[in-house]
Design a protein around this motif. Structure first.
Motif, mmCIF file in Angstrom:
data_model
loop_
_atom_site.group_PDB
_atom_site.id
_atom_site.type_symbol
_atom_site.label_atom_id
_atom_site.label_comp_id
_atom_site.label_asym_id
_atom_site.label_seq_id
_atom_site.Cartn_x
_atom_site.Cartn_y
_atom_site.Cartn_z
ATOM 1 N N THR A 38 9.307 -5.977 19.129
ATOM 2 C CA THR A 38 8.817 -4.921 19.310
ATOM 3 C C THR A 38 9.947 -3.820 19.888
ATOM 4 O O THR A 38 9.543 -2.817 19.862
ATOM 5 C CB THR A 38 7.647 -4.806 20.591
ATOM 6 O OG1 THR A 38 6.791 -5.786 20.060
ATOM 7 C CG2 THR A 38 6.834 -3.637 20.738
ATOM 8 N N TRP B 14 16.913 -9.183 23.246
ATOM 9 C CA TRP B 14 16.128 -10.384 23.810
ATOM 10 C C TRP B 14 16.529 -11.295 22.842
ATOM 11 O O TRP B 14 17.049 -11.133 21.615
ATOM 12 C CB TRP B 14 14.636 -9.915 23.428
ATOM 13 C CG TRP B 14 14.078 -8.949 24.138
ATOM 14 C CD1 TRP B 14 13.987 -7.536 24.134
ATOM 15 C CD2 TRP B 14 13.371 -9.221 25.574
ATOM 16 N NE1 TRP B 14 13.276 -7.151 25.262
ATOM 17 C CE2 TRP B 14 12.833 -7.952 25.903
ATOM 18 C CE3 TRP B 14 13.089 -10.519 26.338
ATOM 19 C CZ2 TRP B 14 12.369 -8.006 27.365
ATOM 20 C CZ3 TRP B 14 12.361 -10.156 27.534
ATOM 21 C CH2 TRP B 14 12.050 -8.915 28.060
ATOM 22 N N ALA C 256 2.908 -4.371 25.824
ATOM 23 C CA ALA C 256 4.011 -4.002 25.330
ATOM 24 C C ALA C 256 4.099 -2.487 25.665
ATOM 25 O O ALA C 256 4.635 -1.861 24.584
ATOM 26 C CB ALA C 256 4.434 -4.389 23.998
ATOM 27 N N ARG D 264 5.479 -6.674 29.927
ATOM 28 C CA ARG D 264 5.008 -6.219 28.805
ATOM 29 C C ARG D 264 4.169 -7.257 28.179
ATOM 30 O O ARG D 264 3.370 -6.985 26.875
ATOM 31 C CB ARG D 264 6.383 -5.858 27.987
ATOM 32 C CG ARG D 264 7.246 -4.648 28.716
ATOM 33 C CD ARG D 264 8.465 -4.598 27.736
ATOM 34 N NE ARG D 264 9.489 -3.486 28.174
ATOM 35 C CZ ARG D 264 10.468 -3.246 27.884
ATOM 36 N NH1 ARG D 264 11.181 -4.145 27.153
ATOM 37 N NH2 ARG D 264 11.234 -2.207 28.054
ATOM 38 N N LEU E 188 8.424 -9.625 22.091
ATOM 39 C CA LEU E 188 9.338 -8.547 22.638
ATOM 40 C C LEU E 188 10.683 -8.097 21.812
ATOM 41 O O LEU E 188 11.166 -6.976 21.670
ATOM 42 C CB LEU E 188 9.589 -8.652 23.972
ATOM 43 C CG LEU E 188 8.418 -8.741 24.947
ATOM 44 C CD1 LEU E 188 8.849 -8.769 26.676
ATOM 45 C CD2 LEU E 188 7.448 -7.595 24.855
#
Length: 835
Positions: A668, A674, A769, A727, A665
């Motif tokens: 992405t 994050w 995701a 996700r 994540l």
């Protein structure tokens, strides 16, 4: 002098500076103006100059001209010129900063740049600036570069006198042969004297570095055939001799004489009849001695200026000759001038005097050379350890008492402590032994050529016993009687100074408790504890490792006080003089310096937290007691241990999955915040993410059992945890109805490992995701081995599936391998179970 507040007089040796200038000034300063005080660097020069001037006036010393030296004074109400040694003036300034009744201060032989001369000059300039603008100053020198001192006096006038000197023939004696260059000092002096007796007719002055060398040469020359047959007499001349013997050396003799002198004969003293000089090229200079932690007189080469002054002594009365016991090359390599003691000495005495004066910053005074910052700071630390300075650098009551004694601050502290515990006799003996030459001889020959009979024992108590036995008239084998006489004289003078006694009545056995208490007060930085790894090896409070001389009786002592320590080798010094000390004495005498602290550390070898309450005196560990630390104390150390070796942590499968999911994540959705859960980042921030989870963790085994998943999840906000499940799910549903785990640990794209039978009829590769990432399909055989790795499921059905079916159908007949996977029912079961 009546028109100038300060004057610099530059005149060569023999010009009459010391004895004529002060008498001439009597006509300038009337009696009501006050006394003239003249500083001399040595006691013998001070007494000789005073007596010579008094004789010139037809008087005895103590009338118009008097003197004050250490432990002796000859002055009266009639005295107008007082010759003093430099320390005397310093103490007088401390007692009377205004120098009431003093019209002028003369600094004689200032080129020698002694520590006390520089200090006294700085104090006198301070007095003149703040209290006595009428105080006159005169600096007299034979070789000093006069311009800096004149500038220090606000461009004071410089008076130069050429003086009168006869030519002196010069001979460098080692050039006569290799044997002379390798001979001992006594042998070289003897050969030079033989040559001088045969080639010249005047009296001979031999310059030697110290009293030991003088006595050794006197013993040899006294038995020399050439001297006995011609009636030549030999006269020693050094500061500790009785005045009658000094006078015999300086006055004319009926027969030819040889005078063996230290550098006191270079300038101030007049020795009748000298036309021959023999220069050893050596002298004693005050310099910091790391072995004792105090200033010591050490043997060094003379400067070129001093060598020229020595040569000039042969030409004062008539043409003369100078024999140099060194080569012309050695002469050319000599330093032009001796370095000022201020730049090479321990400054603790100077710092103490200035603290009593009220000065904590030396830059507030005027100096010809400023005290070096490092030496100043070192002196301040020592004085604080001795209790002479408080934490602000101000002098304490103890420091004031120490400053009143003519001793190095260490020994002054010893004498003050001796007075506090009623041990003045022992204190005087100790201070004398530590300030004079060791009376216990070495085996073989020492630097002076004196014979010895055995190796030295390190225990100073043996010296005390030897001194007291000799004092009581007993025979003391292995002792240097000259050193014992010097020690006895110093001890008697010190005792008279502190107790008003005329002699030292100390006798009997030494009380080891009193002995160690006194030495502890003077050498708090030299207390040592025996190391576990070997007898005779110790670590001192200053952190230095030392060992006793082999065979010392103190080798098994738990604690010692190392009084004399040389450089040794491989960083470990050799202790040549010491005393045992009981732990109880250390605790009592050093109570204020003992620090108690809780020490907590990670023991790498044992793989655990170690915690103890320790009592330390500097680097010396007195006691240790283990305790159980709380989490706040232990957790940071555990975290630091993990930082140095992340391999101690056990990352479970779930933890690795979590790292992979967050990493996906983070890549992405770069626009979102994050966290970085890579191992590199976790190592760098271990205290930030793991510290709250280290409660109760004390060993490497505890670390290995840690569940890291909660700690890693705690790095995510509540919203991020929700999005993570949404996700980057841990499992995905497949057409067979089964939820299959995603593997996030094998790379940047998560892996979905599933049998093709469970995916029949599905055209599109599953995505996560929010549709941004296709999973990587590992289509497995019944044996769970990948048949195809792809992100194009449709292409697999339309292409390579037929080849896979052909290969697998015969091998795994119980599993369905339909010709048309698009319309086959997805299943986890075999044919039999599915029928």
């Amino acid at each position: 002098m009546d028109r100038h507040s300060a004057v610099v007089l530059h005149a060569p040796p023999g010009a009459g500076k010391t004895t004529r200038v002060p008498l001439a000034l009597l006509d300038i300063f009337p009696p009501k103006a006050g006394r003239i005080i003249m500083l001399e660097p040595r006691r013998i020069a001070a007494v000789s100059a005073a007596r010579w001037m008094a004789q010139t006036l037809g008087e005895q010393a103590g009338e118009t001209v008097g003197y004050s030296i250490r432990f002796e004074s000859r002055v009266s109400a009639k005295t107008r010129i007082e010759v003093v040694t430099e320390g005397i003036l310093t103490r007088r300034l401390q007692a009377d900063p205004g120098l009431d009744g003093v019209a002028m201060v003369i600094f004689d032989e200032f080129h020698e740049r002694s520590l006390h001369a520089d200090l006294a000059l700085a104090l006198c300039l301070d007095v003149r600036r703040n209290l006595r603008d009428d105080l006159k100053l005169l600096v007299m020198s034979a070789t000093l570069d006069v311009e800096p001192i004149a500038a220090l006096f606000d461009n004071a006038p410089v008076i130069t006198s050429v003086g009168k000197a006869f030519p002196v023939e010069e001979r460098f004696f080692p050039e006569s042969g290799r044997a002379m260059r390798t001979a001992s000092l006594a042998e070289r002096v003897t050969e030079a004297v033989r040559t001088a007796l045969s080639e010249t007719s005047g009296d001979i002055l031999v310059f030697l570095p110290g009293a030991g060398e003088i006595r050794a040469c006197a013993a040899v020359l006294g038995s020399l055939k050439e001297c006995r047959e011609s009636g030549v007499t030999v006269h020693p001349l050094y500061g500790d001799l009785p005045f009658e013997e000094q006078e015999r050396a300086m006055l004319p003799a009926a027969h030819r004489k040889i005078v063996l002198a230290t550098n006191i004969a270079e300038t101030s003293l007049t020795i009748e009849g000298i036309t021959v000089v023999i220069d050893s090229g050596l002298t004693r200079r005050l310099q910091y001695d790391p072995a004792t932690g105090m200033n010591r007189l050490i043997t060094v080469s003379v400067s070129k200026a001093s060598a020229e002054q020595r040569k000039g002594r042969a030409g004062r009365l008539a043409p003369g000759r100078c024999y140099r016991l060194y080569s012309r090359h050695t002469f050319n390599a000599m330093l032009p001038f001796a370095p000022p003691e201020l730049l090479v000495s321990d400054l603790s005495a100077l710092v103490l005097e200035l603290a009593v004066w009220g000065v904590r910053d030396p830059s507030t005074l005027s100096w010809l050379d400023a005290p070096p910052a490092a030496a100043w700071e070192s002196a301040c630390r020592l004085l604080a350890d001795l209790g002479a300075l408080d934490t602000s650098g101000a002098v304490t009551a103890t420091g004031k008492a120490m400053a009143r004694l003519p001793l190095h601050p260490r020994l002054a502290r010893l004498m003050v402590r001796a007075g506090e515990i009623g041990a003045a006799d022992l204190g005087a003996d100790l201070a004398a032994l530590l300030s004079e030459r060791d009376p216990l001889r070495r085996s073989g020959l020492d630097h002076s050529g004196l014979p010895g009979s055995r190796a030295r024992e390190a225990d100073i108590a043996e010296r005390i016993d030897m001194l007291r036995a000799w004092r009581n008239g007993n025979d003391v084998p292995h002792a240097d009687r000259w050193a014992l006489r010097a020690v006895e004289r110093a001890a008697r003078q010190l005792l008279r100074l502190v107790k008003g006694k005329q002699g030292n009545g100390a006798a009997g056995m030494v009380d080891p408790d009193l002995l160690s208490r006194l030495l502890t007060s003077a050498f708090p930085d030299r207390i040592g504890r025996r190391r576990e790894e070997g007898e005779g090896r110790f670590v001192l409070t200053q952190g230095r490792g030392v060992r006793l001389s082999p065979g010392s009786s103190l080798g098994r002592s738990p604690f010692i006080i190392a009084l004399t320590v040389d450089a040794g080798e491989k960083g470990e010094g050799i202790v040549h003089l010491a005393a045992p000390v009981a732990e109880a004495v250390i605790r009592e005498e050093c109570a204020e310096r003992i620090e108690t602290e809780r020490t907590i550390s990670w023991e790498r070898r044992e793989g655990r937290i170690s915690a103890a309450v320790e009592e330390r005196l500097g680097a010396v560990l007195l006691s240790t007691k283990p305790f159980v630390p709380d989490d706040d104390e232990a957790a940071p150390l555990v975290a630091e241990a993990i930082r140095s070796n992340l391999g101690m942590l056990t990352f479970s499968r779930e933890a690795r999955q979590l790292q992979g999911r967050v990493a996906l994540l983070r890549t992405t959705f770069p626009e979102e915040t994050w966290p970085d859960l890579s191992e590199y980042r976790l190592i760098a921030t271990v205290e930030e993410w793991l510290l709250p989870w280290l409660g109760g963790v004390r060993t490497v085994q505890d670390i290995a059992r840690l569940d890291l998943v909660p700690a890693l999840k705690a790095l995510l906000s509540w919203e991020q945890q929700r999005l993570l499940d949404e996700r980057a799910p841990s499992h995905l549903p497949v057409p067979s109805g089964h939820r299959v785990a995603l593997d996030y640990t094998q790379g940047a794209v998560p892996v979905l490992a599933v049998k093709p039978q469970e995916m029949f009829g599905l055209a599109d590769t599953p995505v996560i995701a929010e549709g941004r990432v296709k999973v990587l399909l590992h289509l497995l055989s019944p044996a769970r081995r990948p048949l195809q790795i792809t992100q194009d499921l449709k292409g697999f059905w339309n292409g390579s599936y037929q080849q896979v079916k052909k290969e697998m159908k015969g091998r795994y007949p119980k599993h369905p391998w339909p010709d048309d996977p698009w319309n086959a029912a997805p299943t986890r079961k075999t044919k039999q179970r599915g029928s």
